[in-house]
Design a protein around this motif. Structure first.
Motif, PDB file in Angstrom:
ATOM      1  N   LEU A 124       0.837  -1.195   0.000  1.00  0.00           N
ATOM      2  CA  LEU A 124       0.000   0.000   0.000  1.00  0.00           C
ATOM      3  C   LEU A 124       0.875   1.250   0.000  1.00  0.00           C
ATOM      4  CD1 LEU A 124      -2.908  -0.876   2.444  1.00  0.00           C
ATOM      5  CD2 LEU A 124      -2.664  -1.329   0.021  1.00  0.00           C
ATOM      6  N   LEU A 126       3.741   1.541  -1.296  1.00  0.00           N
ATOM      7  CA  LEU A 126       4.301   1.665  -2.638  1.00  0.00           C
ATOM      8  C   LEU A 126       3.358   2.467  -3.539  1.00  0.00           C
ATOM      9  CD1 LEU A 126       6.272   0.694  -4.920  1.00  0.00           C
ATOM     10  CD2 LEU A 126       4.865  -1.328  -5.092  1.00  0.00           C
ATOM     11  N   THR A 127       2.069   2.194  -3.410  1.00  0.00           N
ATOM     12  CA  THR A 127       1.098   2.909  -4.234  1.00  0.00           C
ATOM     13  C   THR A 127       0.986   4.362  -3.800  1.00  0.00           C
ATOM     14  OG1 THR A 127      -0.091   0.843  -4.268  1.00  0.00           O
ATOM     15  CG2 THR A 127      -1.219   2.744  -5.155  1.00  0.00           C
ATOM     16  N   GLY A 128       1.045   4.604  -2.514  1.00  0.00           N
ATOM     17  CA  GLY A 128       0.946   5.980  -2.027  1.00  0.00           C
ATOM     18  C   GLY A 128      -0.470   6.336  -1.640  1.00  0.00           C
TER      19      GLY A 128
END
Lengths: 452, 477
Positions: A124, A126-128
């Motif tokens: 999560l 990583l996605t931001g």
């Protein structure tokens, strides 16, 4: 003012325009609400942790106050430190999704405790997060491009351009007004929810003014860029392609390339190294003569020199002395580690002079106090508090005073930092410069395009 | 078939004359190649660093002097998360997780020093890897190059001409699809070379590399069909471009973030702070080994005495303190494992939430597949932590056993002397070796995402046939 009514009517009639503005306003609102929800969740977590911690300390107190040994009390009692979100944190959540919200420490070597992480889902992270900073930096330019890229070519393709050009000055006036109005509406879609949310959340005047300034400058930059491209005698699809390529370059490609370069040029492996070295030094104490350790400790802490000599059996003052010596032995590495981290931050800020998106990101997160410097400030605060903990126990341990129930109540308490919002002028000025420069260039190009 | 090929050839001929398009293609190829190169260099450097640290730590452990085993329990050791070879293709979560795990007795630490906390927020713009280029930039370039493949012909009137000259709408579409697929193949080429190099260097399993290549080929094919479809359905080039750009933004930029936000809110994680307190509380509830009247440990003592058939701890053939250490470690580790499992279950539930959004945005399915095959997903990270914990437990218990067997009870209880055992025992402890997920299991866990991707392909293909075919049929009449 009749032009305004006319232009507004034109916008109202264009489905693309209305939809774009509505969606932008909606996305900004959703991002702000989502950010506010996350921040209130963090605050709730903190209020939920406080009594939990108290009950944990109470259990230690019950178990440890019988023997009155301060060494045991210091060993088993944890202290809570916490980093509550600032009143503007919801605008840009920054590193708060990967850094600990609260950290428990005790009187042992701090360097073995300070870098403990939080449990979070890396997929999560990583996605931001979907916060206002994301809407502003990534999405707002796309909407501006959609609204402005065919400012001129749209008229040309609909065949009205010749007519407009026939009237002296009319065309320039029209472009300026039309672009100004559309940019104004974009600003309204971003700033109204932002102002309202920051008002409700009590972010304070400076944070609000700063955030609005960043929004204004960033929108102006993209508006200017669109005018510059719109003034070229290209087809609208070429213009859209050019602008979109610019967006990809400025918000995806160049920042990632720069990040790669910064990571490579400024290694921060000192973090791991200091951890290894500290452990090595702390445990070596068990194998060296205890008196030698004490002498080393007295050299940097002469105030305890006069206390009773070590007995034959184990004594806590030796234990805490070598724990502290362990921390002190890596002071240089700690400083180098921090310098490295701050150098990475500084180079990112310098990159902001060239890339408005990076500048806007750095500015917003500084205002929100959710960036790397904020994390380091929290660590330094923990460090200072750890000093207080040591200072609290040492008189008991070194003077062999009994540590009773009432002494538990006297233990130091962590006070969270009141960090006022910071507007980073050295970054706002280049951003404003870019905005004004590109906007001016765009207007100039529009006027020129009329002449030929 | 030759008609289809001729249409594609004509498109390629036109493309070669569009300087901007060729420039874009060239730039993306260069970017892709440099991404592959730098990501590989980066991976090598990081992997070398971690291997060096691991060797240093192992050597330091072996070099500890004669000591009491319990000192070694506290001295502990470090393990460093090794990088999968394919991380040079897709770094996945690597930057977002810690890689340095301190293993010691009585405690379960977090893996620390992840890049995410050691970088400025610049990291959040993404990491330049071949995967990023193919996931985000390649579709965008396809949109730029291809939005006019049908709409442009319609605008210039050549579409009607072609269709009335006997070219079937299906042939026409296939030709255009072939043309754009050629472009997509060109975009895929640098990544394919990178994957080939990775598997030739014998570091990455060829099957995994092939799976990645197939997934990205499917991904680009999906975008080829989307671009051609939208270009055929919308009347004007301008509308096709704006529509495609909007679609790209929503699918690739907006939805993933919304999905992550939704997943975070749907399943909030407890903080480590809370977990640590819970573990301490549960432990106190189970028993206190230092309290002679504690019911649990009194029972344990009775059981040990009965097992050895003696009546006093002093008469045991082994050191009771060592046995107590073993029992205490067993109890705490059980608690740690239970809480760690619960946390990971929650994280995996979050990730499943994200995966469900893959039905809305195929890039999420692609990312899941890519991260999984590259061994840079949450599950791989969990494997590292679980193996690290297992290693910690084995090591600590082996040290506790040394205390039980090598040191006498009376000697151990004498506060005035530290009993020590020979340092050769440290050398006897095996080193940590991380076992990556077996390839078969990796491919199986990537299968659902591959299924979603295939479903997207089929759905878009069907939509293309139906909508675009019907629209072109109308033009021809």
């Amino acid at each position: 003012m009749s032009w305004l009514v006319h232009e507004l009517r034109l916008i109202a009639r264009s489905r693309l325009c209305v939809a774009a503005l509505l969606i932008l306003g909606l996305l900004a609102t959703v991002a702000l609400v989502s950010g506010a929800r996350e921040v209130s969740r963090q605050r709730e977590t903190l209020t939920h942790l406080a009594p939990l911690h108290e009950s944990d300390v109470a259990a230690v107190k019950q178990k440890r106050s019988k023997d009155g040994d301060a060494g045991y009390a210091a060993y088993y009692t944890f202290y809570d430190t916490f980093d509550p979100p600032s009143a503007a944190a919801f605008v840009a959540l920054g590193l708060r999704d990967v850094a600990p919200l609260a950290l428990r420490i005790r009187a042992l070597g701090l360097q073995a405790q300070l870098y403990e992480g939080e449990s979070f889902n890396p997929e999560l992270a990583l996605t931001g997060r979907f916060d206002f900073a994301f809407v502003l930096i990534y999405l707002a330019p796309l909407f501006i491009i959609a609204l402005l890229h065919d400012l001129v070519s749209g008229e040309r393709q609909s065949g009205r351009l010749r007519l407009l050009m026939a009237m002296p000055g009319a065309a320039t006036r029209l472009w300026v007004r039309r672009a100004g109005l559309r940019l104004g509406l974009v600003l309204a879609c971003l700033c109204m929810p932002l102002g309202l949310a920051m008002g409700v959340m009590g972010s304070g005047g400076l944070a609000l003014a700063g955030a609005l300034g960043v929004v204004l400058a960033y929108v102006a930059f993209w508006g200017g860029l669109c005018l510059l491209i719109a003034a070229c005698r290209w087809s609208s699809t070429t213009q859209a392609t050019a602008l979109m390529s610019g967006w990809v370059l400025l918000t995806l490609v160049l920042p990632t390339l720069a990040n790669l370069a910064i990571t490579k040029r400024i290694p921060v492996s000192q973090g791991v190294e200091l951890m290894l070295k500290q452990r090595q030094n702390v445990h070596a104490a068990w194998d060296e003569p205890r008196e030698a350790t004490m002498q080393r400790f007295f050299r940097s802490h002469p105030e305890w020199q006069g206390t009773a000599a070590l007995p034959v059996e184990f004594h806590w003052k030796w234990y805490y002395a070598f724990q502290q010596l362990g921390d002190e032995s890596v002071a240089a590495e700690v400083a180098a580690y921090r310098t490295g981290l701050l150098a990475r931050q500084r180079w990112t800020e310098r990159l902001g002079w060239l890339l408005p998106g990076v500048a806007a990101q750095a500015l917003l997160h500084r205002l929100a106090d959710t960036d790397l410097p904020a994390q380091l400030a929290y660590q330094r605060r923990i460090e200072a508090f750890h000093g207080d903990i040591r200072a609290f126990y040492y008189p008991y341990v070194f003077n062999e005073r009994t540590f009773g129930t009432e002494d538990f109540a006297r233990r130091p308490k962590y006070v969270a930092a009141e960090r006022p919002p910071q507007l980073a002028w050295p970054q706002l000025l280049p951003l404003a410069g870019w905005a004004l420069g590109v906007l001016g260039l765009g207007a100039w190009a529009l006027r020129r395009s009329r002449e030929d | 078939m030759s008609t289809v090929f001729r249409i594609a050839q004509e498109e390629w001929r036109l493309l070669r004359r569009r300087r901007v398009a060729m420039l874009g293609l060239l730039l993306l190829t260069v970017l892709s190649l440099s991404a592959a190169l730098t990501a590989w260099q980066q991976r090598q450097a990081v992997a070398a660093d971690r291997a060096r640290y691991q060797a240093q730590v192992n050597q330091e452990f072996d070099a500890q002097p004669d000591r009491h085993p319990h000192r070694m329990v506290h001295y502990g050791t470090f393990v460093f998360r090794p990088l999968n070879a394919l991380a040079a293709f897709d770094a996945g979560i690597d930057a977002y997780t810690g890689h340095t795990l301190f293993l010691e007795g009585h405690r379960q630490n977090s893996a620390n020093f992840g890049d995410v906390r050691q970088s400025s927020l610049l990291l959040r713009f993404g990491q330049l890897t071949p995967a990023l280029v193919l996931q985000l930039l390649a579709p965008l370039l396809l949109v730029f190059i291809g939005h006019g493949v049908v709409a442009g012909e319609r605008e210039s009137g050549t579409l009607r001409l072609l269709l009335t000259q006997g070219v079937g709408p299906g042939q026409f579409l296939l030709g255009k699809l072939l043309a754009l697929s050629g472009v997509a193949a060109l975009l895929l080429l640098p990544a394919a070379l990178a994957l080939l190099a990775l598997s030739l260097s014998a570091k990455a399993p060829p099957l995994a590399a092939a799976a990645l290549l197939a997934a990205y080929a499917a991904w680009l094919l999906l975008w080829v069909m989307i671009v051609v479809g939208v270009s055929a359905v919308l009347k004007r080039r301008r509308d096709a471009l704006l529509g495609l750009l909007a679609l790209w933004t929503v699918l690739l930029v907006l939805l993933p973030r919304l999905a992550a936000d939704a997943a975070t809110t749907a399943r909030a994680l407890p903080t480590r702070f809370e977990t640590d307190i819970d573990v301490a509380r549960d432990l106190t509830a189970m028993g206190d080994s230092h309290n002679p009247d504690d019911p649990y440990f009194a029972g344990f003592r009775r059981q040990v005495l009965a097992q050895y058939g003696v009546s006093k701890l002093e008469d045991l053939p082994v050191n009771y303190k060592g046995l107590l250490g073993i029992e205490g470690e067993r109890m705490t580790s059980e608690l740690f494992d239970r809480y760690a499992d619960a946390s990971f279950e929650r994280q995996q539930a979050q990730s499943r939430w994200m995966d469900a959004f893959g039905l809305l945005s195929p890039v999420l399915a692609l990312r899941r597949l890519s991260m999984t095959v590259a061994g840079a997903d949450l599950d791989s990270y969990r494997r590292f932590l679980v193996q690290g914990e297992r290693y910690r437990y084995t090591l600590i218990q082996s040290l506790n056993r040394l205390q039980a067997v090598q040191i006498g009870y009376a000697e151990d209880r004498n506060p005035n002397r530290q009993a020590r055992i020979a340092h050769s025992h440290w050398h006897d402890q095996p080193d940590f070796i991380y076992e990556p997920r077996p390839l078969g299991q990796t491919l199986r866990s990537a299968a659902p995402a591959a299924g979603v991707l295939v479903a997207w392909l089929v759905a878009i293909m069907a939509a293309l046939m139906l909508a675009a075919g019907r629209r072109l049929g109308r033009v021809g009449r």
